[in-house]
Design a protein around this motif. Structure first.
Motif, PDB file in Angstrom:
ATOM      1  N   ALA A 100     -19.802  15.540 -36.110  1.00  0.00           N
ATOM      2  CA  ALA A 100     -19.179  16.353 -37.249  1.00  0.00           C
ATOM      3  C   ALA A 100     -18.663  17.300 -36.821  1.00  0.00           C
ATOM      4  O   ALA A 100     -17.380  18.056 -36.638  1.00  0.00           O
ATOM      5  CB  ALA A 100     -19.663  16.422 -38.315  1.00  0.00           C
ATOM      6  N   LYS A 101     -19.512  18.286 -35.815  1.00  0.00           N
ATOM      7  CA  LYS A 101     -19.325  19.402 -35.272  1.00  0.00           C
ATOM      8  C   LYS A 101     -18.236  19.593 -34.256  1.00  0.00           C
ATOM      9  O   LYS A 101     -17.567  20.537 -34.057  1.00  0.00           O
ATOM     10  CB  LYS A 101     -20.441  20.139 -34.845  1.00  0.00           C
ATOM     11  CG  LYS A 101     -21.355  20.673 -35.925  1.00  0.00           C
ATOM     12  CD  LYS A 101     -22.816  21.079 -35.567  1.00  0.00           C
ATOM     13  CE  LYS A 101     -23.595  21.211 -36.758  1.00  0.00           C
ATOM     14  NZ  LYS A 101     -25.046  21.848 -36.469  1.00  0.00           N
ATOM     15  N   ALA A 129     -10.802  17.035 -40.041  1.00  0.00           N
ATOM     16  CA  ALA A 129     -10.824  16.872 -38.603  1.00  0.00           C
ATOM     17  C   ALA A 129     -11.112  15.428 -38.254  1.00  0.00           C
ATOM     18  O   ALA A 129     -12.287  14.963 -38.837  1.00  0.00           O
ATOM     19  CB  ALA A 129     -11.715  17.647 -37.811  1.00  0.00           C
ATOM     20  N   PRO A 130     -10.126  14.371 -37.967  1.00  0.00           N
ATOM     21  CA  PRO A 130     -10.553  13.328 -37.591  1.00  0.00           C
ATOM     22  C   PRO A 130     -11.452  13.085 -36.555  1.00  0.00           C
ATOM     23  O   PRO A 130     -11.521  13.619 -35.463  1.00  0.00           O
ATOM     24  CB  PRO A 130      -9.293  12.499 -37.316  1.00  0.00           C
ATOM     25  CG  PRO A 130      -8.399  13.635 -36.955  1.00  0.00           C
ATOM     26  CD  PRO A 130      -9.085  14.788 -37.536  1.00  0.00           C
ATOM     27  N   ASP A 186     -15.124  18.062 -41.406  1.00  0.00           N
ATOM     28  CA  ASP A 186     -14.911  16.554 -40.826  1.00  0.00           C
ATOM     29  C   ASP A 186     -14.262  15.605 -41.729  1.00  0.00           C
ATOM     30  O   ASP A 186     -14.548  15.832 -43.079  1.00  0.00           O
ATOM     31  CB  ASP A 186     -16.134  16.192 -39.925  1.00  0.00           C
ATOM     32  CG  ASP A 186     -17.311  16.093 -40.985  1.00  0.00           C
ATOM     33  OD1 ASP A 186     -17.764  15.053 -41.119  1.00  0.00           O
ATOM     34  OD2 ASP A 186     -17.871  17.215 -41.542  1.00  0.00           O
ATOM     35  N   ASP A 187     -13.984  14.744 -41.392  1.00  0.00           N
ATOM     36  CA  ASP A 187     -13.521  13.792 -42.245  1.00  0.00           C
ATOM     37  C   ASP A 187     -14.409  12.853 -43.066  1.00  0.00           C
ATOM     38  O   ASP A 187     -13.789  12.201 -43.918  1.00  0.00           O
ATOM     39  CB  ASP A 187     -12.191  12.588 -41.633  1.00  0.00           C
ATOM     40  CG  ASP A 187     -12.812  11.936 -40.376  1.00  0.00           C
ATOM     41  OD1 ASP A 187     -14.208  12.085 -40.129  1.00  0.00           O
ATOM     42  OD2 ASP A 187     -12.241  11.297 -39.702  1.00  0.00           O
ATOM     43  N   ASP A 218     -19.406  21.379 -41.619  1.00  0.00           N
ATOM     44  CA  ASP A 218     -19.392  20.078 -41.758  1.00  0.00           C
ATOM     45  C   ASP A 218     -19.759  19.569 -43.186  1.00  0.00           C
ATOM     46  O   ASP A 218     -20.086  20.254 -43.996  1.00  0.00           O
ATOM     47  CB  ASP A 218     -20.243  19.332 -40.871  1.00  0.00           C
ATOM     48  CG  ASP A 218     -22.035  19.555 -41.269  1.00  0.00           C
ATOM     49  OD1 ASP A 218     -22.495  18.903 -42.136  1.00  0.00           O
ATOM     50  OD2 ASP A 218     -22.521  20.313 -40.585  1.00  0.00           O
ATOM     51  N   HIS A 219     -19.125  18.046 -43.435  1.00  0.00           N
ATOM     52  CA  HIS A 219     -19.309  17.542 -44.687  1.00  0.00           C
ATOM     53  C   HIS A 219     -20.655  17.795 -45.633  1.00  0.00           C
ATOM     54  O   HIS A 219     -20.846  17.769 -46.750  1.00  0.00           O
ATOM     55  CB  HIS A 219     -18.849  16.171 -44.618  1.00  0.00           C
ATOM     56  CG  HIS A 219     -20.117  15.377 -44.059  1.00  0.00           C
ATOM     57  ND1 HIS A 219     -20.133  15.033 -42.448  1.00  0.00           N
ATOM     58  CD2 HIS A 219     -20.983  14.587 -44.407  1.00  0.00           C
ATOM     59  CE1 HIS A 219     -20.982  14.376 -42.136  1.00  0.00           C
ATOM     60  NE2 HIS A 219     -21.846  13.968 -43.126  1.00  0.00           N
ATOM     61  N   SER A 220     -21.800  17.975 -44.777  1.00  0.00           N
ATOM     62  CA  SER A 220     -23.325  17.967 -45.286  1.00  0.00           C
ATOM     63  C   SER A 220     -23.287  19.289 -46.136  1.00  0.00           C
ATOM     64  O   SER A 220     -24.189  19.339 -46.805  1.00  0.00           O
ATOM     65  CB  SER A 220     -24.337  17.777 -44.509  1.00  0.00           C
ATOM     66  OG  SER A 220     -24.440  19.041 -43.356  1.00  0.00           O
TER      67      SER A 220
END
Length: 258
Positions: free
Chosen positions: A79-80, A257-258, A233-234, A209-211
């Motif tokens: 993710a990063k 971000a994909p 991130d996606d 990131d998503h977390s």
């Protein structure tokens, strides 16, 4: 109502609502705010919630302490990388950029296009080392106190350097991004540093990131209304869809971000 019954009710409300304010709990229970604070202190001591200024949050909603760099770096690695790639693609040749300390911003440094000409200001020793030998990239280190195990710089010298700096873009990391609470970090000493970074830039970005979405870390450094763009991130589409929708409604541009 007995103290044990009050505390049980508080936990039920907290589970259902995700956040409680002392004044509201006192009104509902028809007790004094001091009584509610004592109940929250007891519940926190039992590990059942985390007290905040004026209220309480569930234990899982708060990041209570800063992790060592080696631990951070091992989490959400892909993710990063996605975030780093997307953020680096926004940077144009000839610009001046601030990169905040952190494992996500380190990925921005690693994904900068080859042969790009830049001035990079950072308070991260690992980012400075990453870019030190890059031809065309001039690296400026803020100065300040080195934080053991984290390899970042903080303190009055760091803040003064940033206040005397103006850049095109700043990329600032966060440990929590919550629409109601704002953008937060685990270390209160990092708050003035991050605020100075945001103030120094023509355009600033929060990278997380998503977390980190929906989380509330120990120290808030910006309200959501102060944030123009979030780069995430996606995976957030699946794990934090409600937060993404709320951020968009609040006027924050979200780059996934994909």
């Amino acid at each position: 109502m007995l103290a044990e019954e009050r505390r049980r009710q508080v936990l039920q409300w907290l589970e259902a609502e995700g956040r409680l304010e002392v004044s509201e709990v006192a009104r509902r229970l028809a007790v004094s705010p001091m009584t509610v604070r004592r109940d929250l202190e007891r519940l926190e001591a039992d590990g059942l919630l985390v007290r905040t200024h004026g209220g309480a949050l569930p234990v899982g909603a708060v990041t209570p302490r800063e992790l060592p760099y080696a631990t951070k770096r091992a989490r959400q690695v892909e993710a990063k990388r996605k975030i780093g790639r997307a953020a680096a693609a926004l940077i144009r040749p000839g610009e001046t950029v601030i990169l905040d300390a952190g494992s996500t911003t380190l990925e921005i440094a690693r994904h900068l296009p080859p042969r790009i000409t830049l001035k990079v200001v950072t308070n991260d020793l690992l980012i400075a080392r990453e870019l030190a030998d890059r031809e065309g990239v001039d690296v400026y280190v803020t100065g300040g106190q080195v934080r053991r195990g984290v390899y970042s710089l903080q303190g009055p010298e760091t803040e003064a350097y940033l206040r005397a700096t103006h850049v095109d873009r700043a990329f600032v990391g966060a440990d929590g991004v919550d629409v109601a609470y704002g953008v937060s970090t685990t270390n209160r000493q990092k708050v003035p540093v991050k605020q100075a970074m945001l103030a120094a830039a023509e355009r600033s970005y929060v990278v997380a990131d998503h977390s980190k979405l929906g989380r509330r870390a120990f120290a808030r450094f910006a309200g959501i209304d102060q944030i123009r763009t979030l780069i995430c991130d996606d995976q957030a589409q699946a794990s934090a869809a409600v937060q993404l929708e709320a951020l968009a409604e609040a006027g924050v541009e979200v780059v996934l971000a994909p």
